[in-house]
Design a protein around this motif. Structure first.
Motif, PDB file in Angstrom:
ATOM      1  N   GLU A  75      67.850  41.378  46.143  1.00  0.00           N
ATOM      2  CA  GLU A  75      68.004  40.872  47.505  1.00  0.00           C
ATOM      3  C   GLU A  75      68.814  41.840  48.370  1.00  0.00           C
ATOM      4  O   GLU A  75      68.520  42.044  49.537  1.00  0.00           O
ATOM      5  N   GLU A  76      69.848  42.437  47.782  1.00  0.00           N
ATOM      6  CA  GLU A  76      70.724  43.297  48.564  1.00  0.00           C
ATOM      7  C   GLU A  76      70.082  44.630  48.909  1.00  0.00           C
ATOM      8  O   GLU A  76      70.318  45.189  49.972  1.00  0.00           O
ATOM      9  N   LYS A  77      69.222  45.145  48.013  1.00  0.00           N
ATOM     10  CA  LYS A  77      68.697  46.487  48.191  1.00  0.00           C
ATOM     11  C   LYS A  77      67.356  46.531  48.907  1.00  0.00           C
ATOM     12  O   LYS A  77      67.023  47.533  49.529  1.00  0.00           O
ATOM     13  N   GLU A  78      66.573  45.460  48.774  1.00  0.00           N
ATOM     14  CA  GLU A  78      65.216  45.502  49.291  1.00  0.00           C
ATOM     15  C   GLU A  78      65.092  44.753  50.618  1.00  0.00           C
ATOM     16  O   GLU A  78      65.702  43.701  50.803  1.00  0.00           O
ATOM     17  N   PRO A  79      64.305  45.264  51.564  1.00  0.00           N
ATOM     18  CA  PRO A  79      64.064  44.542  52.818  1.00  0.00           C
ATOM     19  C   PRO A  79      63.174  43.337  52.564  1.00  0.00           C
ATOM     20  O   PRO A  79      62.495  43.255  51.544  1.00  0.00           O
ATOM     21  N   PRO A  80      63.171  42.368  53.478  1.00  0.00           N
ATOM     22  CA  PRO A  80      62.270  41.225  53.313  1.00  0.00           C
ATOM     23  C   PRO A  80      60.818  41.654  53.453  1.00  0.00           C
ATOM     24  O   PRO A  80      60.518  42.753  53.915  1.00  0.00           O
ATOM     25  N   ALA A  81      59.933  40.766  53.041  1.00  0.00           N
ATOM     26  CA  ALA A  81      58.516  41.065  53.195  1.00  0.00           C
ATOM     27  C   ALA A  81      58.139  41.110  54.672  1.00  0.00           C
ATOM     28  O   ALA A  81      58.801  40.521  55.525  1.00  0.00           O
ATOM     29  N   GLN A  82      57.057  41.809  54.937  1.00  0.00           N
ATOM     30  CA  GLN A  82      56.481  41.808  56.277  1.00  0.00           C
ATOM     31  C   GLN A  82      55.066  41.263  56.188  1.00  0.00           C
ATOM     32  O   GLN A  82      54.374  41.454  55.188  1.00  0.00           O
ATOM     33  N   GLU A  83      54.668  40.559  57.210  1.00  0.00           N
ATOM     34  CA  GLU A  83      53.324  39.991  57.259  1.00  0.00           C
ATOM     35  C   GLU A  83      52.403  40.898  58.073  1.00  0.00           C
ATOM     36  O   GLU A  83      52.769  41.370  59.155  1.00  0.00           O
ATOM     37  N   TYR A  84      51.214  41.137  57.537  1.00  0.00           N
ATOM     38  CA  TYR A  84      50.222  41.976  58.192  1.00  0.00           C
ATOM     39  C   TYR A  84      48.892  41.232  58.263  1.00  0.00           C
ATOM     40  O   TYR A  84      48.584  40.381  57.422  1.00  0.00           O
ATOM     41  N   TRP A  88      55.880  43.318  50.200  1.00  0.00           N
ATOM     42  CA  TRP A  88      57.197  43.833  49.851  1.00  0.00           C
ATOM     43  C   TRP A  88      57.005  45.292  49.450  1.00  0.00           C
ATOM     44  O   TRP A  88      56.218  45.605  48.557  1.00  0.00           O
ATOM     45  N   ARG A  89      57.702  46.185  50.094  1.00  0.00           N
ATOM     46  CA  ARG A  89      57.537  47.610  49.814  1.00  0.00           C
ATOM     47  C   ARG A  89      58.024  47.972  48.417  1.00  0.00           C
ATOM     48  O   ARG A  89      58.947  47.358  47.888  1.00  0.00           O
ATOM     49  N   GLY A  90      57.407  49.012  47.847  1.00  0.00           N
ATOM     50  CA  GLY A  90      57.842  49.529  46.556  1.00  0.00           C
ATOM     51  C   GLY A  90      58.771  50.705  46.736  1.00  0.00           C
ATOM     52  O   GLY A  90      59.258  50.988  47.836  1.00  0.00           O
ATOM     53  N   ARG A  91      59.016  51.401  45.655  1.00  0.00           N
ATOM     54  CA  ARG A  91      59.895  52.571  45.694  1.00  0.00           C
ATOM     55  C   ARG A  91      59.103  53.813  46.069  1.00  0.00           C
ATOM     56  O   ARG A  91      57.973  53.997  45.634  1.00  0.00           O
ATOM     57  N   GLY A  92      59.717  54.661  46.840  1.00  0.00           N
ATOM     58  CA  GLY A  92      59.113  55.943  47.168  1.00  0.00           C
ATOM     59  C   GLY A  92      57.996  55.840  48.182  1.00  0.00           C
ATOM     60  O   GLY A  92      57.793  54.815  48.840  1.00  0.00           O
ATOM     61  N   LYS A  93      57.238  56.926  48.290  1.00  0.00           N
ATOM     62  CA  LYS A  93      56.183  57.035  49.292  1.00  0.00           C
ATOM     63  C   LYS A  93      54.800  56.749  48.740  1.00  0.00           C
ATOM     64  O   LYS A  93      53.822  56.748  49.487  1.00  0.00           O
ATOM     65  N   TYR A 104      57.235  48.588  41.887  1.00  0.00           N
ATOM     66  CA  TYR A 104      55.947  48.239  42.480  1.00  0.00           C
ATOM     67  C   TYR A 104      56.109  47.667  43.881  1.00  0.00           C
ATOM     68  O   TYR A 104      57.078  46.953  44.170  1.00  0.00           O
ATOM     69  N   ALA A 105      55.150  47.949  44.732  1.00  0.00           N
ATOM     70  CA  ALA A 105      54.980  47.150  45.938  1.00  0.00           C
ATOM     71  C   ALA A 105      54.259  45.867  45.531  1.00  0.00           C
ATOM     72  O   ALA A 105      53.523  45.840  44.544  1.00  0.00           O
ATOM     73  N   PHE A 106      54.478  44.791  46.272  1.00  0.00           N
ATOM     74  CA  PHE A 106      53.856  43.514  45.936  1.00  0.00           C
ATOM     75  C   PHE A 106      53.309  42.890  47.210  1.00  0.00           C
ATOM     76  O   PHE A 106      54.030  42.731  48.196  1.00  0.00           O
ATOM     77  N   ALA A 107      52.031  42.550  47.180  1.00  0.00           N
ATOM     78  CA  ALA A 107      51.380  41.912  48.325  1.00  0.00           C
ATOM     79  C   ALA A 107      50.828  40.563  47.891  1.00  0.00           C
ATOM     80  O   ALA A 107      50.215  40.446  46.827  1.00  0.00           O
TER      81      ALA A 107
END
Length: 279
Positions: free
Chosen positions: A22-31, A44-49, A83-86
């Protein structure tokens, strides 16, 4: 493309989410991945590019459910793994058909691939994960090439498939199973045309080409055992790599809701599968 932050986390779920995540990761974004109001996903974004991404398809008897249900725990667990998670919504029966729902899954995959660079995901490392009716939709898009072809893609767009206690891999044999409410939902979704029911059965398309590999998890229920074993056998016959396992001391909802828990058997199996499917 419109973006909004998700609503505050439900307290009962928040307690289960690792504080460090919770502290390190931003909240999810809706698309929006399509023009319909239901064609949206939370990411939810994953690590890196260039992170691998799991696209989760919720269950709900093809006629209900929402992308926010049972997604946060999974996003936290797989986020910690990089992982990113959608988690996606899709059009629901009876306003839409099952065919349109599978097309929505294909469209979401196409959208993720098209937006892979700004989203920081690897378009060659997309894993489908579905529970219950969502597992049926995942299995169908990963076996019948028509849907991905209509979205401009091939089976290579799916790096692996995780099916959680799926329903209706062989539709006709599933229609009379369960309580009256479940039988009614399936009847509304699939109708009485046996030819259509078979077109919407993943077992009808298990010959090559298939996405792969597949992981099929099920609980100790005669119906889901038969459905999972039947699909797994046909996939293997076609040369598709398949892992299948039963989760003891669980049930249809528990298997899904506890995915991501420490010490959970299903979580261990999914983690092992992902390590080989998208190393």
């Amino acid at each position: 493309m419109p973006v909004r932050l998700l609503a505050p986390i439900i307290f009962s779920l928040a307690a289960a989410v690792p504080a460090a995540w919770e502290e390190k990761e931003p909240p999810a974004q809706e698309y929006e991945y399509g023009a319909d109001a239901s064609q949206k996903l939370d990411l939810w974004r994953g690590r890196g590019k260039s992170a691998p991404v799991i696209l989760y398809i919720h269950g709900g008897g093809w006629s209900q459910g929402d992308k926010e249900h049972d997604a946060l725990q999974k996003a936290a667990h797989y986020g910690q793994m990089g992982y990113a998670f959608a988690s996606m919504n899709y059009r629901l029966v009876p306003q839409a058909t099952v065919e349109q729902q599978v097309a929505d899954v294909a469209s979401a995959i196409a959208w993720l691939r098209a937006q892979s660079r700004p989203l920081g995901i690897n378009k060659g490392r997309i894993i489908l994960m579905g529970h219950s009716a969502g597992a049926h939709l995942a299995a169908l898009v990963a076996t019948d090439p028509v849907y991905l072809k209509n979205a401009g893609l091939s089976m290579k767009a799916i790096a692996g498939v995780v099916l959680l206690d799926g329903a209706a891999y062989h539709v006709p044999s599933q229609l009379g199973v369960g309580n009256a409410d479940m039988q009614r939902l399936r009847s509304i979704a699939f109708g009485g045309d046996v030819a259509r029911q078979m077109r919407l059965s993943p077992v009808s398309h298990a010959a090559r080409p298939n996405a792969g590999p597949f992981l099929l998890l099920h609980v100790n229920n005669p119906s889901t055992i038969a459905q999972s074993r039947g699909l797994a056998a046909l996939l293997r016959k076609a040369g598709t790599k398949v892992t299948i396992d039963m989760i003891p001391n669980s049930d249809h909802m528990r298997l899904n809701r506890h995915l991501g828990d420490e010490g959970d058997r299903a979580t261990e199996l999914v983690d092992q599968f992902l390590a080989t499917a998208v190393p």
